[in-house]
Design an enzyme around this catalytic site. Structure first.
Site, short mmCIF file in Angstrom:
data_model
loop_
_atom_site.label_atom_id
_atom_site.label_comp_id
_atom_site.label_asym_id
_atom_site.label_seq_id
_atom_site.Cartn_x
_atom_site.Cartn_y
_atom_site.Cartn_z
N MET A 1 -40.40 -31.55 -37.33
CA MET A 1 -38.96 -31.77 -37.20
C MET A 1 -38.54 -32.94 -38.08
O MET A 1 -39.02 -34.07 -37.89
CB MET A 1 -38.58 -32.02 -35.73
CG MET A 1 -38.77 -30.81 -34.84
SD MET A 1 -38.46 -31.13 -33.09
CE MET A 1 -40.00 -31.94 -32.61
N CYS B 1 -37.21 -23.02 -42.68
CA CYS B 1 -36.10 -23.97 -42.61
C CYS B 1 -34.88 -23.41 -43.34
O CYS B 1 -34.98 -22.99 -44.49
CB CYS B 1 -36.52 -25.30 -43.23
SG CYS B 1 -35.22 -26.55 -43.16
N HIS C 1 -40.89 -18.36 -35.72
CA HIS C 1 -39.69 -18.76 -35.00
C HIS C 1 -38.92 -17.49 -34.71
O HIS C 1 -38.45 -16.82 -35.63
CB HIS C 1 -38.86 -19.73 -35.86
CG HIS C 1 -37.69 -20.31 -35.14
ND1 HIS C 1 -37.11 -21.49 -35.49
CD2 HIS C 1 -36.97 -19.86 -34.06
CE1 HIS C 1 -36.09 -21.76 -34.69
NE2 HIS C 1 -35.99 -20.78 -33.81
N ASN D 1 -42.49 -19.70 -31.67
CA ASN D 1 -41.63 -20.88 -31.65
C ASN D 1 -40.19 -20.42 -31.39
O ASN D 1 -39.81 -19.33 -31.77
CB ASN D 1 -41.73 -21.60 -33.01
CG ASN D 1 -40.75 -22.75 -33.15
OD1 ASN D 1 -40.03 -22.84 -34.14
ND2 ASN D 1 -40.71 -23.64 -32.18
N GLY D 2 -39.44 -21.28 -30.71
CA GLY D 2 -38.03 -20.98 -30.49
C GLY D 2 -37.70 -20.82 -29.02
O GLY D 2 -38.18 -19.91 -28.36
N GLY D 3 -36.90 -21.75 -28.49
CA GLY D 3 -36.41 -21.62 -27.12
C GLY D 3 -37.37 -22.00 -26.03
O GLY D 3 -37.00 -21.95 -24.85
#
Length: 332
Positions: free
Chosen positions: A16, A98, A169, A209-211
């Site tokens: 990040m 990204c 993601h 990945n994600g949530g």
């Protein structure tokens, strides 16, 4: 591929920008011995043409730690990967997820989902350049792509190039019309597609990945057959709930989990060393604000650090004073 890194990748903290710097990673490593940590994205031009090797600085205690590279030129990425290997990283990860404007203008990040052949060439060049695992992080698609059509082809090509581990993601990235922040929330999650990709590519190590907000969800996803789970913002804003019991619940460790207060005390030598070499207290404490999130005194902890860590000459005593704002350690 190093089998221990595969094991570590059962849980990882997402790369990040402006968050997962070396100070953040050191803090997270004190909380979990096993979880795989990632750097912020570092661009291959910055390393190869710009000589910005300071971006790769890290503490040996951070291992296992992966470096994420951004780029789209196979030879330049290969050169950057060699630099990362020389610096002692455990893994090199290629950013294909990204969606920021800056990344798009550099022809890398999520826009690479449109060029799977180029991504495969990048993977091949990097793998030939280093002995480290070369992994990849991607989206399920971008813009007008149909994920169920393009994602299998994308994974097929990178697998053929020798990439054996990928983090997906589970959202589309809309490169036009949404900001990077909106791209983290607005496109709907499609976990089912990620599970379908695991069935279609059983030999590919796939992390989702994600949530994902907590360890309970991570454990559930692993139990359903995924190889790994990557947690981003929740691991940063609420690290204690995500990381303190990770070694026990994800990796089967029989050692007791630390308390947030213990982690604070464990950080003090690192803080003292940083200050002794000219660093500023707030460069570290900004990553510690969420340590007591959801616990008694969390607001007082955050406020004290926020108001005092930037003061001229602020030292480790500020952190100890912030700790005094909390209930007794046995209650924290």
């Amino acid at each position: 591929m190093k089998s221990d890194i595969c094991r570590n990748a059962r849980l990882s903290v997402a790369p990040m920008m402006e968050w997962t710097d070396r100070h953040c990673r050191y803090l997270h490593r004190l909380m979990s011995r096993e979880t795989l940590l990632f750097t912020e994205m570092v661009t291959s031009p910055a390393l190869v043409r710009g000589g910005a090797l300071h971006l790769l600085d890290f503490s040996p205690e951070e291992h296992p730690v992966a470096v994420q590279l951004g780029g789209s030129d196979p030879m330049e990425l290969a050169a950057a990967a060699r630099i990362c290997e020389e610096h002692g990283y455990d893994e090199v990860n290629l950013n294909c997820g990204c969606p920021s404007d800056r990344v798009q203008s550099g022809a890398f990040g999520a826009v690479l989902m449109k060029s799977p052949e180029l991504v495969a060439d990048c993977v091949t060049a990097m793998r030939e350049a280093v002995d480290l695992p070369v992994t990849l992080k991607c989206r399920i698609g971008v813009d007008d792509q149909v994920p169920r059509d393009i994602l299998p082809d994308f994974l097929e090509k990178i697998s053929a190039a020798g990439c054996t581990r990928v983090t997906i993601h589970a959202r589309m990235a809309w490169l036009q019309g949404l900001s990077p922040k909106e791209n983290r929330d607005i496109p709907p999650l499609d976990y089912d597609l990620v599970f379908d990709m695991k069935q279609a590519f059983p030999d590919l190590h796939i992390s989702l990945n994600g949530g994902v907000q907590d360890l309970d969800t991570a454990v559930e996803l692993l139990d359903r057959g995924l190889d790994g789970v990557m947690i981003g913002r929740s691991a940063y804003h609420n690290p204690s709930d995500v990381l303190l019991e990770a070694d026990q619940r994800i990796y089967g460790a029989d050692t007791p989990a630390k308390t947030p207060a213990t982690v604070v005390h464990d950080m003090l030598p690192y803080i003292e060393n940083h200050l002794a070499t000219g660093g500023k207290l707030h460069q570290i404490t900004r990553h510690m604000l969420g340590l007591f999130a959801g616990r008694p005194g969390a607001r007082l902890w955050r406020r004290y650090l926020s108001e005092n860590a930037h003061q001229s000459g602020a030292g480790a005593d500020v952190v100890l004073a912030a700790l005094q704002q909390l209930p007794p350690p046995e209650d924290v």
